[in-house]
Design a protein around this motif. Structure first.
Motif, PDB file in Angstrom:
ATOM      1  N   LEU A  41       0.806  -1.242   0.007  1.00 53.41           N
ATOM      2  CA  LEU A  41       0.098   0.000  -0.107  1.00 53.41           C
ATOM      3  C   LEU A  41       1.094   1.048   0.148  1.00 53.41           C
ATOM      4  O   LEU A  41       1.857   1.391   0.722  1.00 53.41           O
ATOM      5  CB  LEU A  41      -0.809   0.036   1.155  1.00 53.41           C
ATOM      6  N   ALA A  42       0.477   2.187  -0.991  1.00 54.21           N
ATOM      7  CA  ALA A  42       1.254   3.494  -1.070  1.00 54.21           C
ATOM      8  C   ALA A  42       0.294   4.682  -0.887  1.00 54.21           C
ATOM      9  O   ALA A  42      -0.851   4.383  -1.460  1.00 54.21           O
ATOM     10  CB  ALA A  42       2.169   3.471  -2.171  1.00 54.21           C
ATOM     11  N   GLN A  43       0.502   5.720  -0.664  1.00 61.14           N
ATOM     12  CA  GLN A  43      -0.141   6.955  -0.825  1.00 61.14           C
ATOM     13  C   GLN A  43       0.030   7.494  -2.005  1.00 61.14           C
ATOM     14  O   GLN A  43       1.090   7.438  -2.836  1.00 61.14           O
ATOM     15  CB  GLN A  43       0.140   7.901   0.404  1.00 61.14           C
ATOM     16  N   PRO A  44      -1.049   8.200  -2.705  1.00 59.62           N
ATOM     17  CA  PRO A  44      -0.956   8.967  -3.786  1.00 59.62           C
ATOM     18  C   PRO A  44       0.562   9.930  -3.721  1.00 59.62           C
ATOM     19  O   PRO A  44       0.562  10.538  -2.707  1.00 59.62           O
ATOM     20  CB  PRO A  44      -2.017   9.868  -3.942  1.00 59.62           C
TER      21      PRO A  44
ATOM     22  N   GLY B  63       3.387   8.720  -3.223  1.00 58.57           N
ATOM     23  CA  GLY B  63       4.432   7.875  -2.843  1.00 58.57           C
ATOM     24  C   GLY B  63       5.204   7.026  -3.815  1.00 58.57           C
ATOM     25  O   GLY B  63       5.089   7.218  -5.157  1.00 58.57           O
TER      26      GLY B  63
ATOM     27  N   LYS C 172       0.034   7.221  -8.534  1.00 55.66           N
ATOM     28  CA  LYS C 172      -1.403   7.528  -8.689  1.00 55.66           C
ATOM     29  C   LYS C 172      -2.520   6.423  -8.292  1.00 55.66           C
ATOM     30  O   LYS C 172      -1.968   5.079  -8.486  1.00 55.66           O
ATOM     31  CB  LYS C 172      -1.668   8.071 -10.367  1.00 55.66           C
ATOM     32  N   PRO C 173      -3.631   6.796  -7.841  1.00 56.19           N
ATOM     33  CA  PRO C 173      -4.780   5.585  -7.744  1.00 56.19           C
ATOM     34  C   PRO C 173      -4.818   4.788  -8.954  1.00 56.19           C
ATOM     35  O   PRO C 173      -4.880   3.386  -8.696  1.00 56.19           O
ATOM     36  CB  PRO C 173      -5.807   6.484  -7.358  1.00 56.19           C
TER      37      PRO C 173
ATOM     38  N   THR D 291      -3.025   1.471  -9.226  1.00 58.41           N
ATOM     39  CA  THR D 291      -3.312   0.193  -8.502  1.00 58.41           C
ATOM     40  C   THR D 291      -3.767  -0.886  -9.458  1.00 58.41           C
ATOM     41  O   THR D 291      -4.532  -0.837 -10.396  1.00 58.41           O
ATOM     42  CB  THR D 291      -4.737   0.349  -7.585  1.00 58.41           C
TER      43      THR D 291
ATOM     44  N   THR E  49      -1.420  -1.217  -4.275  1.00 63.13           N
ATOM     45  CA  THR E  49      -2.491  -0.254  -4.070  1.00 63.13           C
ATOM     46  C   THR E  49      -2.148   0.930  -3.913  1.00 63.13           C
ATOM     47  O   THR E  49      -1.359   1.165  -2.838  1.00 63.13           O
ATOM     48  CB  THR E  49      -3.356  -1.036  -2.961  1.00 63.13           C
ATOM     49  N   VAL E  50      -2.571   1.908  -4.388  1.00 61.24           N
ATOM     50  CA  VAL E  50      -2.319   3.262  -4.177  1.00 61.24           C
ATOM     51  C   VAL E  50      -3.724   4.077  -3.674  1.00 61.24           C
ATOM     52  O   VAL E  50      -4.671   4.189  -4.426  1.00 61.24           O
ATOM     53  CB  VAL E  50      -1.978   3.957  -5.456  1.00 61.24           C
ATOM     54  N   SER E  51      -3.772   4.398  -2.328  1.00 60.31           N
ATOM     55  CA  SER E  51      -4.842   4.945  -1.918  1.00 60.31           C
ATOM     56  C   SER E  51      -4.371   5.625  -0.693  1.00 60.31           C
ATOM     57  O   SER E  51      -3.428   5.575   0.083  1.00 60.31           O
ATOM     58  CB  SER E  51      -5.907   3.883  -1.165  1.00 60.31           C
ATOM     59  N   SER E  52      -5.218   6.678  -0.351  1.00 60.82           N
ATOM     60  CA  SER E  52      -5.114   7.580   0.989  1.00 60.82           C
ATOM     61  C   SER E  52      -5.844   7.302   1.922  1.00 60.82           C
ATOM     62  O   SER E  52      -5.835   7.795   3.225  1.00 60.82           O
ATOM     63  CB  SER E  52      -5.518   9.135   0.691  1.00 60.82           C
TER      64      SER E  52
END
Length: 122
Positions: A11-14, A16, A87-88, A91, A119-122
Motif C-alpha cells: 500500500l502506498a499513498q498517492p 508515494g 497515482k490511484p 493500483t 494499491t495506491v490509496s490515501s
C-alpha cells in the motif's frame, strides 16, 4: 524449474513510491528481455515497461513514462521497477515477464510470475 518471483508490492499513498523486484531462476536470465505488466480489477492486462536482455534499452507505456524506471541486475538475476509519483490508477497486480526468441530453433520462450499487489490509496 523456471521461477519468477515478484516482491515489493503493498500500500502506498498517492504521490508515494514503491520498488518492485522480480527474482528469476531456472533459466539463463541474461538471455531474456524482461517486462512488467499489470492488471487492474475488471480490466485487461496492460504492458507497463520493458528492458533489453543486456539492459541497454528500456521502454515504457505512456501512462507511466517519467514516473517509473525499469532496471535489471544480470549478476543477481533480478529485475526492478521503481515507481514514483504513484497515482490511484496505478493500483493493480503487477507481473514480471521473461521472453526470448531462439532464432536457430524458431522457438519462443515466455514466462510469467505470480504477481504482486500494488494499491495506491490515501
Amino acid at each position: 524449474q523456471v521461477q519468477l518471483v515478484e516482491s515489493g508490492g503493498g500500500l502506498a499513498q498517492p504521490g508515494g513510491s514503491l520498488r518492485l523486484s522480480c527474482a528469476a531462476s531456472g533459466f539463463t536470465f541474461s538471455y531474456y528481455a524482461m517486462n512488467w505488466a499489470r492488471q487492474a480489477p475488471g480490466r485487461e492486462l496492460e504492458w507497463v515497461a520493458g528492458i533489453y536482455s543486456d539492459g541497454s534499452g528500456t521502454y515504457y507505456a505512456n501512462s507511466v513514462k517519467g514516473r517509473f524506471t525499469i532496471s535489471r541486475d544480470n549478476t543477481k538475476n533480478t529485475m526492478y521497477l521503481q515507481m514514483n509519483s504513484l497515482k490511484p490508477e496505478d493500483t493493480a497486480v503487477y507481473y514480471c515477464n521473461a521472453e526470448y526468441g531462439d532464432i536457430v530453433t524458431q522457438t519462443e520462450y515466455n514466462y510469467w510470475g505470480q504477481g504482486t499487489q500494488v494499491t495506491v490509496s490515501s
